[in-house]
Structure formats: C-alpha cells, structure tokens
Write an enzyme that holds these catalytic residues in place. Structure first.
Site, PDB file in Angstrom:
ATOM      1  CG  ASP A 179      -4.747  -6.365   2.290  1.00  0.00           C
ATOM      2  OD1 ASP A 179      -4.793  -6.838   3.425  1.00  0.00           O
ATOM      3  OD2 ASP A 179      -4.589  -5.152   2.093  1.00  0.00           O
ATOM      4  CG  HIS A 238      -1.704  -1.164   1.514  1.00  0.00           C
ATOM      5  ND1 HIS A 238      -2.485  -1.809   0.596  1.00  0.00           N
ATOM      6  CD2 HIS A 238      -1.809  -1.885   2.673  1.00  0.00           C
ATOM      7  CE1 HIS A 238      -3.049  -2.868   1.168  1.00  0.00           C
ATOM      8  NE2 HIS A 238      -2.638  -2.940   2.411  1.00  0.00           N
TER       9      HIS A 238
HETATM   10  C1  NGQ Z   1      -4.054  -4.991   8.679  1.00  0.00           C
HETATM   11  N1  NGQ Z   1      -4.979  -4.107   6.666  1.00  0.00           N
HETATM   12  O1  NGQ Z   1      -3.034  -5.013   9.384  1.00  0.00           O
HETATM   13  O2  NGQ Z   1      -4.783  -5.971   8.586  1.00  0.00           O
HETATM   14  C2  NGQ Z   1      -4.360  -3.740   7.908  1.00  0.00           C
HETATM   15  C3  NGQ Z   1      -5.284  -2.855   8.681  1.00  0.00           C
HETATM   16  C4  NGQ Z   1      -3.794  -1.274   9.964  1.00  0.00           C
HETATM   17  C5  NGQ Z   1      -4.866  -3.343   5.605  1.00  0.00           C
HETATM   18  N2  NGQ Z   1      -4.097  -2.315   5.688  1.00  0.00           N
HETATM   19  C6  NGQ Z   1      -4.743  -2.415   9.991  1.00  0.00           C
HETATM   20  N3  NGQ Z   1      -5.487  -3.597   4.505  1.00  0.00           N
HETATM   21  O3  NGQ Z   1      -3.199  -0.976   8.930  1.00  0.00           O
HETATM   22  O4  NGQ Z   1      -3.621  -0.675  11.011  1.00  0.00           O
HETATM   23 ZN    ZN Z   2      -2.185  -5.771   5.035  1.00  0.00          ZN
END
Ligand code: NGQ
Ligand code: ZN
Length: 473
Positions: free
Chosen positions: A336, A285
């Site tokens: 993801d 990302h």
């Molecule tokens: C995660 N997921 O760690 O699962 C993250 C969200 C975050 C994505 N970024 C949580 N899609 O980044 O704090």
């Molecule tokens: Zn992630």
C-alpha cells in the site's frame, strides 16, 4: 549451485531442483520444476531424482508473493509523516500531507520512485504487484498531452525491474459519498468515466505487450457515485469481462459513519447490494465490517486486500481475520503506502494483530497446515493471485514460475529444516533479508539478495526524493 539463469540463446525454458519446496498442498521434498519459454510451469514433480544437468537451489523454495495493493509514488513519502501535527493526528491528517506531496511529483520522479520500489519488492519476496494508480494528471490538474503518461512510467518501471504487473487505473470523481465535488488536493486524480474508458483502451495493448494485466479501480464509494460506478463497470465489461476490479471500501470508521448517513447502509453492505461483487473483486481495507458483512463479503468470492503495516501506520483499526477465515474468505496482502516493503513482515503483523486482540497464538494455522508461516504464505499467494488476475498462484503446473529461494546461510535460518526456516523468515529474521534469489516467470531477478538494478535505482530514487524535499522546503 547458482539459481537458474535464462538458457543460452535468449529462451526462458528452464528447470530447477529443490530439496524442499512449498507447494499448494504443503512442503514437499526433492521437487523438480520445469517451465516453458513463456515462464509457465509445465512440470512440478515431488520425490524426483536430482538430474545431473539441472541446477539445485541451496535453500527452501517458496512461491513468490503477489503484492495486491500499491500506490508507488507514496514510497518516497514513507517515514516523513511520523511527527505530531496540530491536534490529534489521524488517517485524515496524513492524507492532507500525502496530497501535498502528490501535488508536486513529475512523471520522471514517479518513474524513479516506482523503479526503486519494485527493486525493493523483488528483493523482499514480492514477484508481482497490483498498482492502484490515481495520479493521472499534470500538477495543474490538466491531463498530460498523452493521457497515459504516468501509467506508462509505471509500466516501464515494472518492465525494467521484471516484476509482474496488474495495472489498475483509478476512477476518482468526488470528495465524499453521493458525488460531493472534488477538492483542490484531488485535482490530479479526477477524470470522467468516459475518459477512464478511453484510457483503458489506450493502455490495453501496452499491458498486453508486456504480459501485464489491466483492471479498474473505483477509488472508493467516497470518490465514485453510484451512477458512475455502474457506467464504469459496464464499460470495463465491454473491454474485458474478466478484468480485476479493486476498491478501497471501509478503512476508517468516519467513512462507515458517512456512508450510513448517506445511504443508511455500511459501505461493504452497500457495495454488495449495488454492485456485482464476485471473484473479480478485491475489497481493499475491508477493515470495518459487521458480522453480516463478513459473512456476505466472504461468500461473494471477493478477495480481502489486507495491508497490515499501512493499516497500523495510519491507525485504521483491525480486520477480524478469524471471522473472515471462519466464513471461508479469501485474502492477500499489499504494501500500500510502502511504509514497509517486505512480504514476510506483512504476514507477521497480520498474525500479531490477531494475537494481540484475541490473546491467543498461531491463529492463522489449522489442522491441515499447522505451521502459521506456511499457512499464511500459501493463502496470501492464492488470494493475491486471484486479485491480480494473473496466473501467479504458486508452484503448480500452469502457473508462472515465480519463486523465492530462502537464504539457508542466513544465521536466522542456517541449520533449520525447511518448515522452521520459513517460520524464522517470517517471524524471526529481524528485518534482515533472508532471501537468496528471486525468479519471475523463470527469470532470475534477484541474486545473492540483490537486484541487478539495486544501486542505480536506489541512487535515482534518492535524487528524486531530494528534489522533492528541496522544492517543498
Ligand atoms: C490512497 N490510501 O488513495 O492513497 C488512500 C488514502 C483515501 C490508503 N487508504 C486516500 N491507505 O482513501 O482517500
Ligand atoms: Zn490504497
């Protein structure tokens, strides 16, 4: 003829003839592939004669796609946040719900979810996966008696289904930039740098014994402060100085603003100035970069980890794929949060995002590879392999025999030449699976579109999800 089977006697040495195969240089005709007992390609010969004793595949052959970003447990939660909560929903309100879900999971449930997920990945054209694993501890936040409990469940799920694995235990220590204390929702994720290094030591022989690659994932600059990042990277280098390193870097504009407030720099710029970012790194990302960050990050040799369907689902914003490609950046795709598990659809949405933003067509193609679908597939396989730290870079000697046979009898593909069949697979198969068979390291894992474990794994997944929903209602 059927796809190749493991040879008699349990060895895996084998061969396959493909009338059309997508090699790193593009489509080739009459390709003879051979691989050794370890599943590595020893022979990739275009314009070959079809030997009588070697099976021929019935559809075009394309390389298996490495999935460079997965949080397996989130698959059981996919589709359950598509309703309006209070106020304006966002990535952050989704995350609150995701934490609530993560708080309940047992190791057995994670294993059932991951097993079904990996079956689905294989059926949808992914032959390996990078598991960004941060659900380390028990529900009360205490480490399990075996600190590797859930990591081992993920290793078992990969082994049972036959998908290749890069295991990335996640370092998670803070709730915001500069080491703000973690919150209650993060208690299952948090561990000291020292305990992370012990976990890596514990997991190394387990990964080695099943051909999995072990790396490290500092979760994000929000979750890991500068000193810990430095210490963890030094510790990782002492264990394996070539191990892959993945990080969530600039997904949300609020994250960019918080990073600027903390350090005076944007996250990607901060990382490039304070960490030895190179080809071992995957910047997941890297959505919000300025022109200088696009240029510098691409020049570092790091892979951009793009997750188009999740990034769309979470309302992240749009990565400037054209700027990245113009800077020579490498990239791959990941599913993801698993809101969609389909390699072709990730490529389609990546291209469509750019078309919508730029009001142009066929953006990922170029003079060398005018077919968008082929250009996308080849680049994502290369970048995905680099991010995986495994020899899964496509149909060439020395790489693993990971490949997908497209279903030439699927109505979207039938009667088309190989290049058009791949284009239809990516852009026009309407979510129907146009995949006939899938091999990983030369072993058939999906046959007639189905993984051997399809039914059992689906049932165990549904049971686990029902338990979770009953418990939370
Ligand atoms: C995660 N997921 O760690 O699962 C993250 C969200 C975050 C994505 N970024 C949580 N899609 O980044 O704090
Ligand atoms: Zn992630």
């Amino acid at each position: 003829m059927p796809p190749p089977q493991p040879s008699p006697g349990g060895g895996r040495g084998n061969a396959l003839f493909a009338c059309d195969a997508l090699l790193p240089s593009g489509w080739a005709r009459n390709v003879l592939l051979r691989w050794d007992g370890a599943g590595r390609l020893t022979h990739v010969q275009p314009e070959a004669e079809a030997p009588a004793d070697i099976p021929a595949c019935e559809g075009p052959l394309i390389p298996g796609m490495p999935n460079l970003h997965s949080h397996a447990f989130q698959h059981a939660f996919a589709g359950l946040t598509e309703f309006r909560g209070s106020g304006e929903d966002s990535f952050w309100s989704w995350r609150t719900l995701m934490y609530r879900f993560a708080a309940q999971l047992s190791p057995a449930q994670v294993e059932a979810i991951a097993t079904w997920l990996y079956v689905e990945m294989l059926e949808a054209g992914y032959t390996s996966v990078c598991e960004f694993h941060y659900l380390h501890h028990d529900r009360d936040g205490r480490p399990y008696a075996d600190d590797a409990e859930i990591a081992l469940a993920l290793l078992r799920a990969a082994e049972r289904t036959g998908i290749g694995l890069t295991l990335l235990p996640v370092l998670y220590q803070a709730s915001g930039f500069g080491g703000q204390p973690p919150n209650a929702g993060q208690r299952r994720f948090v561990r000291s740098t020292e305990s992370m290094l012990r976990l890596l030591e514990r997991l190394r022989p387990e990964c080695d014994s099943q051909g999995a690659c072990l790396g490290l994932a500092p979760h994000s600059l929000r979750a890991v402060a500068p000193d810990a990042l430095k210490e963890a990277l030094a510790g990782l280098d002492a264990i394996d100085a070539t191990a892959p390193i993945h990080i969530h870097i600039a997904e949300q504009t609020a994250e960019v603003e918080a990073c600027l407030a903390w350090s005076g720099q944007r996250p990607v710029a901060w990382l490039l100035d304070h960490a030895p970012v190179d080809a071992r790194w995957c910047l997941v990302h890297a959505t919000h970069m300025d022109a200088d960050e696009y240029r510098r990050a691409a020049a570092s040799g790091a892979v951009a980890g793009l997750c188009p369907t999740t990034e769309a689902n979470l309302g992240d914003g749009l990565f400037d794929f054209e700027a990245w490609r113009a800077a020579g950046g490498r990239w791959g795709v990941g599913s993801d949060s698993h809101i969609c598990v389909n390699a072709a659809e990730e490529l389609m949405l990546l291209e469509y995002g750019q078309r919508l933003a730029k009001r142009q067509r066929n953006i990922a193609a170029d003079a060398a590879q005018p077919s968008v679908a082929a250009a996308l597939t080849l680049a994502a396989v290369q970048g995905g392999a680099q991010a995986s730290g495994r020899a899964v870079a496509g149909l060439s000697v020395g790489q693993q025999a990971d490949f997908v046979v497209l279903d030439a009898s699927h109505p979207a593909l039938a009667g088309l030449c190989a290049a058009d069949a791949l284009s239809s697979h990516v852009f026009a198969s309407h979510r129907g699976n146009a995949i006939a068979s899938v091999c990983v390291a030369g072993q058939t894992r999906v046959k007639d579109g189905r993984h051997l474990l399809h039914q059992d794994a689906a049932a165990a997944f549904v049971a686990a999800r029902s338990q979770l929903l009953t418990a939370s209602s």
